[in-house]
Design an enzyme around this catalytic site. Structure first.
Site, mmCIF file in Angstrom:
data_model
loop_
_atom_site.group_PDB
_atom_site.id
_atom_site.type_symbol
_atom_site.label_atom_id
_atom_site.label_comp_id
_atom_site.label_asym_id
_atom_site.label_seq_id
_atom_site.Cartn_x
_atom_site.Cartn_y
_atom_site.Cartn_z
ATOM 1 N N HIS A 18 0.814 -1.450 -0.034
ATOM 2 C CA HIS A 18 -0.046 0.352 -0.228
ATOM 3 C C HIS A 18 1.078 1.158 -0.046
ATOM 4 O O HIS A 18 1.873 1.725 0.908
ATOM 5 C CB HIS A 18 -0.878 0.165 1.443
ATOM 6 C CG HIS A 18 -2.077 1.053 1.545
ATOM 7 N ND1 HIS A 18 -1.592 2.301 1.850
ATOM 8 C CD2 HIS A 18 -3.201 1.754 0.563
ATOM 9 C CE1 HIS A 18 -2.667 2.510 2.322
ATOM 10 N NE2 HIS A 18 -4.150 2.497 1.248
ATOM 11 N N ARG A 19 1.067 1.664 -1.118
ATOM 12 C CA ARG A 19 1.795 3.140 -1.148
ATOM 13 C C ARG A 19 2.968 2.345 -1.069
ATOM 14 O O ARG A 19 4.145 3.367 -1.095
ATOM 15 C CB ARG A 19 1.496 4.156 -0.147
ATOM 16 C CG ARG A 19 -0.284 4.623 -0.719
ATOM 17 C CD ARG A 19 -0.774 5.941 0.688
ATOM 18 N NE ARG A 19 -2.114 6.173 0.842
ATOM 19 C CZ ARG A 19 -2.256 6.243 2.150
ATOM 20 N NH1 ARG A 19 -1.907 7.982 2.582
ATOM 21 N NH2 ARG A 19 -4.018 6.161 2.489
ATOM 22 N N HIS A 61 -1.039 10.255 -3.317
ATOM 23 C CA HIS A 61 -2.331 9.692 -3.056
ATOM 24 C C HIS A 61 -3.396 11.173 -2.679
ATOM 25 O O HIS A 61 -4.299 10.872 -2.628
ATOM 26 C CB HIS A 61 -2.346 9.825 -0.972
ATOM 27 C CG HIS A 61 -3.317 8.983 -0.388
ATOM 28 N ND1 HIS A 61 -4.047 9.742 0.544
ATOM 29 C CD2 HIS A 61 -4.696 7.541 -0.407
ATOM 30 C CE1 HIS A 61 -5.705 9.187 0.302
ATOM 31 N NE2 HIS A 61 -5.224 7.888 0.404
ATOM 32 N N GLN A 165 -8.188 0.315 -10.170
ATOM 33 C CA GLN A 165 -9.239 -0.174 -9.032
ATOM 34 C C GLN A 165 -9.646 2.021 -8.370
ATOM 35 O O GLN A 165 -8.667 2.559 -8.687
ATOM 36 C CB GLN A 165 -8.264 0.020 -7.471
ATOM 37 C CG GLN A 165 -7.156 0.774 -6.993
ATOM 38 C CD GLN A 165 -5.986 0.186 -5.925
ATOM 39 O OE1 GLN A 165 -7.359 0.805 -5.027
ATOM 40 N NE2 GLN A 165 -4.760 0.431 -5.697
HETATM 41 O O1 G3P Z 1 -7.069 1.694 -2.359
HETATM 42 C C1 G3P Z 1 -6.716 0.563 -1.718
HETATM 43 C C2 G3P Z 1 -6.645 1.713 -0.400
HETATM 44 O O2 G3P Z 1 -5.255 2.500 -0.656
HETATM 45 C C3 G3P Z 1 -8.309 2.607 -0.324
HETATM 46 O O3 G3P Z 1 -7.335 4.138 0.520
HETATM 47 O O4 G3P Z 1 -6.999 5.897 0.685
HETATM 48 O O5 G3P Z 1 -5.603 4.624 0.647
HETATM 49 O O6 G3P Z 1 -6.050 5.203 -1.821
HETATM 50 P P1 G3P Z 1 -6.526 5.162 0.485
HETATM 51 CA CA CA Z 2 -4.948 3.733 -2.795
#
Ligand code: G3P
Ligand code: CA
Length: 270
Positions: A18-19, A61, A165
């Site tokens: 994630h990121r 983000h 996504q």
């Molecule tokens: O993309 C999955 C998750 O990352 C969604 O939340 O705000 O971290 O992009 P966000």
């Molecule tokens: Ca995301």
């Protein structure tokens, strides 16, 4: 149709960084992506997209640069050159002194094109269209970039190198209309999963291969319901071992996590 990269006989727990490895390094920088991809061998690099004033897709983000750089204001008001002048790493050292590293100082915001050039076509990318209503043409630009790198060739898509996504159904429909072969995942805001009717799930399945729910919403029962509707389940954002184990016990197909090394270790146990 079961997505070809989902093996029904084998439980897969995809590690979605994630990121990048954002629990250890500044999110959406090469430091964070390098750590997840090269050091931790995560399955996917997760990339959130924003667009600059001059129409370049960048990995970030937020709609503003305030939180993750030393600048202020909206990404859409920056040219790429102006954005590149910002420091996208020092904020992390200041916020997380225990994780701080001198090499994070002065890191740049990467473009999507630079990300794909760096990790190549054997890496897997899980790309989110962020605020698509703010950025007309974002989906076309995304597909042009993927196509330029050969990532939209049929054999490449079959191997699951790209998932797109979004929280925005409109954005996913746009991508689907541009290229129906690209696997899509619908992200769900907290509280939505259990409000969906069977008909809504069926309709969604015509558009997407999977659902990205808030992990706090998931239960064994609703995970099973999503699976029985032919949808893979990738909850976000799962950062504790206890939650990773709980969600795996429900049979999720992977999780978005800031700690890809932890989820990988859990999946490799026994
Ligand atoms: O993309 C999955 C998750 O990352 C969604 O939340 O705000 O971290 O992009 P966000
Ligand atoms: Ca995301």
């Amino acid at each position: 149709v079961t997505p070809p990269y989902v093996d029904a006989k084998k439980q897969i727990h995809s590690v979605i960084a994630h990121r990048g490895a954002s629990g250890y390094a500044p999110e959406h920088t090469f430091a964070s992506y390098d750590m997840s991809h090269f050091n931790m061998n995560a399955d996917y690099i997760e990339v959130d997209l924003q667009m600059t004033k001059d129409g370049q897709l960048v990995a970030m983000h937020d709609e503003t640069v305030d939180r993750t750089t030393n600048g202020t204001g909206l990404v859409k008001d920056y040219t790429l050159a102006e954005l590149k002048a910002l420091d996208a790493g020092s904020w992390f050292n200041e916020k997380y002194p225990e994780q701080a590293r001198s090499e994070y100082v002065g890191l740049k915001v990467p473009t999507l094109d630079e990300v794909i050039s760096r990790y190549g076509t054997q890496a897997k990318y899980y790309i989110e269209t962020k605020s698509p209503e703010v950025y007309p043409g974002m989906e076309e630009m995304l597909l042009n970039t993927l196509s330029h790198h050969g990532l939209l060739k049929k054999n490449q898509l079959k191997k699951g190198h790209v998932l797109i996504q979004s929280f925005s159904t409109a954005s996913l429909i746009k991508v689907h209309q541009l290229d129906a072969a690209i696997p899509l995942v619908k992200l769900m805001d907290k509280g939505v999963i259990d409000t969906l009717t069977d008909q809504q799930l069926k309709t969604l399945r015509n558009l997407v291969v999977g659902i990205g729910p808030n992990y706090k919403d998931l239960t064994a029962a609703n995970t099973k319901r999503l699976h029985s509707n032919g949808l893979i389940v990738h909850p976000y954002t799962v950062n504790t071992e206890a939650d990773m184990r709980r969600l795996n016990s429900y049979g999720v197909d992977g999780v978005f996590t800031n700690y890809p090394d932890v989820y990988k270790r859990i999946n490799e146990e026994k």
